[in-house]
Design a protein around this motif. Structure first.
Motif, PDB file in Angstrom:
ATOM      1  N   THR A 187      54.411  32.364  38.983  1.00  0.00           N
ATOM      2  CA  THR A 187      55.580  32.860  39.700  1.00  0.00           C
ATOM      3  C   THR A 187      55.945  34.226  39.137  1.00  0.00           C
ATOM      4  OG1 THR A 187      56.348  30.576  39.994  1.00  0.00           O
ATOM      5  CG2 THR A 187      57.966  32.329  40.361  1.00  0.00           C
ATOM      6  N   GLU A 188      56.354  35.121  39.998  1.00  0.00           N
ATOM      7  CA  GLU A 188      56.627  36.501  39.563  1.00  0.00           C
ATOM      8  C   GLU A 188      57.973  36.585  38.848  1.00  0.00           C
ATOM      9  OE1 GLU A 188      56.409  41.101  41.203  1.00  0.00           O
ATOM     10  OE2 GLU A 188      56.159  39.436  42.611  1.00  0.00           O
ATOM     11  N   THR A 189      57.915  36.405  37.541  1.00  0.00           N
ATOM     12  CA  THR A 189      59.087  36.439  36.665  1.00  0.00           C
ATOM     13  C   THR A 189      58.760  37.315  35.459  1.00  0.00           C
ATOM     14  OG1 THR A 189      58.346  34.546  35.373  1.00  0.00           O
ATOM     15  CG2 THR A 189      59.697  34.076  37.328  1.00  0.00           C
ATOM     16  N   PRO A 190      59.739  37.631  34.609  1.00  0.00           N
ATOM     17  CA  PRO A 190      59.437  38.403  33.398  1.00  0.00           C
ATOM     18  C   PRO A 190      58.389  37.746  32.507  1.00  0.00           C
ATOM     19  CG  PRO A 190      61.791  38.444  33.812  1.00  0.00           C
ATOM     20  CD  PRO A 190      61.206  37.498  34.823  1.00  0.00           C
ATOM     21  N   ILE A 191      58.360  36.413  32.424  1.00  0.00           N
ATOM     22  CA  ILE A 191      57.380  35.742  31.568  1.00  0.00           C
ATOM     23  C   ILE A 191      55.965  35.933  32.103  1.00  0.00           C
ATOM     24  CG2 ILE A 191      57.528  33.507  32.733  1.00  0.00           C
ATOM     25  CD1 ILE A 191      57.200  33.998  28.956  1.00  0.00           C
ATOM     26  N   PHE A 192      55.823  36.062  33.414  1.00  0.00           N
ATOM     27  CA  PHE A 192      54.520  36.306  34.033  1.00  0.00           C
ATOM     28  C   PHE A 192      53.902  37.584  33.463  1.00  0.00           C
ATOM     29  CE2 PHE A 192      52.111  38.425  37.469  1.00  0.00           C
ATOM     30  CZ  PHE A 192      51.151  37.454  37.749  1.00  0.00           C
ATOM     31  N   TYR A 193      54.727  38.625  33.345  1.00  0.00           N
ATOM     32  CA  TYR A 193      54.233  39.896  32.814  1.00  0.00           C
ATOM     33  C   TYR A 193      54.129  39.851  31.292  1.00  0.00           C
ATOM     34  CZ  TYR A 193      55.149  41.483  37.549  1.00  0.00           C
ATOM     35  OH  TYR A 193      55.138  41.608  38.916  1.00  0.00           O
ATOM     36  N   LYS A 194      55.022  39.113  30.639  1.00  0.00           N
ATOM     37  CA  LYS A 194      54.975  38.992  29.182  1.00  0.00           C
ATOM     38  C   LYS A 194      53.654  38.385  28.716  1.00  0.00           C
ATOM     39  CE  LYS A 194      57.295  36.693  25.307  1.00  0.00           C
ATOM     40  NZ  LYS A 194      58.371  35.744  24.910  1.00  0.00           N
ATOM     41  N   LEU A 195      53.087  37.504  29.504  1.00  0.00           N
ATOM     42  CA  LEU A 195      51.836  36.841  29.133  1.00  0.00           C
ATOM     43  C   LEU A 195      50.603  37.681  29.448  1.00  0.00           C
ATOM     44  CD1 LEU A 195      52.612  33.169  30.232  1.00  0.00           C
ATOM     45  CD2 LEU A 195      52.922  34.240  28.000  1.00  0.00           C
ATOM     46  N   GLY A 196      50.821  38.910  29.871  1.00  0.00           N
ATOM     47  CA  GLY A 196      49.701  39.821  30.078  1.00  0.00           C
ATOM     48  C   GLY A 196      49.172  39.883  31.488  1.00  0.00           C
ATOM     49  N   PHE A 197      49.848  39.235  32.426  1.00  0.00           N
ATOM     50  CA  PHE A 197      49.401  39.261  33.813  1.00  0.00           C
ATOM     51  C   PHE A 197      50.030  40.432  34.555  1.00  0.00           C
ATOM     52  CE2 PHE A 197      49.024  34.774  32.616  1.00  0.00           C
ATOM     53  CZ  PHE A 197      47.721  34.520  32.997  1.00  0.00           C
ATOM     54  N   SER A 198      49.413  40.808  35.642  1.00  0.00           N
ATOM     55  CA  SER A 198      49.969  41.800  36.550  1.00  0.00           C
ATOM     56  C   SER A 198      49.463  41.470  37.947  1.00  0.00           C
ATOM     57  CB  SER A 198      49.521  43.213  36.157  1.00  0.00           C
ATOM     58  OG  SER A 198      48.139  43.386  36.411  1.00  0.00           O
ATOM     59  N   LEU A 199      50.052  42.112  38.934  1.00  0.00           N
ATOM     60  CA  LEU A 199      49.616  41.857  40.303  1.00  0.00           C
ATOM     61  C   LEU A 199      48.204  42.374  40.522  1.00  0.00           C
ATOM     62  CD1 LEU A 199      52.892  42.708  42.266  1.00  0.00           C
ATOM     63  CD2 LEU A 199      52.072  40.489  41.461  1.00  0.00           C
ATOM     64  N   GLN A 200      47.758  43.305  39.660  1.00  0.00           N
ATOM     65  CA  GLN A 200      46.429  43.881  39.808  1.00  0.00           C
ATOM     66  C   GLN A 200      45.339  43.025  39.149  1.00  0.00           C
ATOM     67  OE1 GLN A 200      49.201  45.843  38.824  1.00  0.00           O
ATOM     68  NE2 GLN A 200      49.369  46.369  41.002  1.00  0.00           N
ATOM     69  N   ASN A 201      45.669  42.372  38.022  1.00  0.00           N
ATOM     70  CA  ASN A 201      44.619  41.633  37.318  1.00  0.00           C
ATOM     71  C   ASN A 201      44.649  40.134  37.588  1.00  0.00           C
ATOM     72  OD1 ASN A 201      46.640  40.444  35.746  1.00  0.00           O
ATOM     73  ND2 ASN A 201      46.243  41.690  33.927  1.00  0.00           N
ATOM     74  N   THR A 202      45.436  39.721  38.581  1.00  0.00           N
ATOM     75  CA  THR A 202      45.526  38.301  38.923  1.00  0.00           C
ATOM     76  C   THR A 202      44.835  38.061  40.259  1.00  0.00           C
ATOM     77  OG1 THR A 202      47.652  38.183  37.795  1.00  0.00           O
ATOM     78  CG2 THR A 202      47.116  36.384  39.293  1.00  0.00           C
ATOM     79  N   PRO A 203      43.835  37.163  40.290  1.00  0.00           N
ATOM     80  CA  PRO A 203      43.091  36.948  41.538  1.00  0.00           C
ATOM     81  C   PRO A 203      43.916  36.320  42.647  1.00  0.00           C
ATOM     82  CG  PRO A 203      42.417  35.379  39.837  1.00  0.00           C
ATOM     83  CD  PRO A 203      43.284  36.390  39.170  1.00  0.00           C
TER      84      PRO A 203
END
Length: 265
Positions: free
Chosen positions: A192-208
């Motif tokens: 889910t697109e939340t701050p923790i999503f990005y904190k764990l190193g994910f982004s909309l570009q590197n997530t399939p």
């Protein structure tokens, strides 16, 4: 998607932990729109007061903000003491966080705090508010877990263990609580697109697979709680992935992605 959660069916007040951002904030916004008075709990006091002020003005509800560190028993006690005169009809036990690191690189104190926040706080709040709901023969509890936790998540071993605990707790209590008229559902949080999503190193570009919006995650979770479903996995695409990807492959994929995204050598 419109939730069917109503104060008349559960109680006038909803208590939300981890309410200052992300999914917790999303629950606050949706439940305020449904007419619930809110108890907002988190460590960041300023964000709680700002959110509570906006929601109380917009929806003509009451909001109480409690600054509490749920990694400490004192924080849990302060939540219980501050709500003694309220009829909490919904408990959204959402507090939690995560870090990506090798198990041996983490300090024992860090591991212990993570267990208190991600597991113990949910257990004790469920026990306290569940007893009050049982006396009224109505209420609802939503516990926030995480997709993949019960299968194990490399480089997030403690987080996976605590979220696995949450899932087992909710499933176990589901049958027990029926005789008291209490709904209990585990939100097995999918990406889910939340701050923790990005904190764990994910982004909309590197997530399939694109993550869900907070609004969709919250709506599906509340609909499941209204129906007293034991578990909810928001997002059809993630339910399909869960069904099709074998457990060993899921663990292997998680290890590779987390290691790459967080530069673990």
């Amino acid at each position: 998607m419109k939730s069917k959660i109503e104060p008349s069916a559960f109680g006038d007040w909803a208590l939300i932990t981890g309410a200052s951002s992300g999914i917790g904030e999303g629950f606050a916004r949706r439940l305020a729109a449904e007419g619930f008075n809110l108890v907002l709990v988190a460590r960041r006091k300023e964000l709680l007061f700002e959110l509570g002020g906006k929601l109380s003005s917009r929806y003509d509800i009451q909001c109480q903000a409690i600054q509490a560190d749920l990694t400490r028993k004192e924080g849990i006690d302060s939540v219980i003491e501050s709500t003694g005169n309220l009829e909490v009809g919904l408990l959204i036990s959402n507090a939690g966080t995560g870090n990506v690191a090798r198990f041996f690189d983490r300090a024992p104190e860090d591991l212990t705090e993570r267990i208190h926040l991600n597991a113990t706080s949910h257990l004790l709040l469920t026990h306290h508010f569940g007893q009050k709901m049982a006396l009224r023969k109505k209420g609802g509890i939503l516990l926030t877990g995480a997709m993949g936790a019960v299968e194990g998540v490399p480089y997030m071993a403690t987080e996976a263990a605590t979220k696995g605990f949450i899932q087992a707790l909710g499933k176990s209590l589901h049958a027990e609580f029926k005789e008291f008229g209490i709904h209990i559902t585990v939100l097995v949080t999918t990406p889910t697109e939340t701050p923790i999503f990005y904190k764990l190193g994910f982004s909309l570009q590197n997530t399939p697979v694109k993550p869900l919006s907070v609004e969709q995650c919250v709506a599906e979770a509340l609909n499941a709680l209204a129906k007293n479903k034991m578990l909810v996995y928001p997002g059809l695409k993630f339910r399909v992935m869960r069904a099709l990807i074998p457990e060993p492959l899921s663990r292997k994929m998680s290890a590779r992605i987390l290691k790459r995204n967080n530069n673990i050598l």
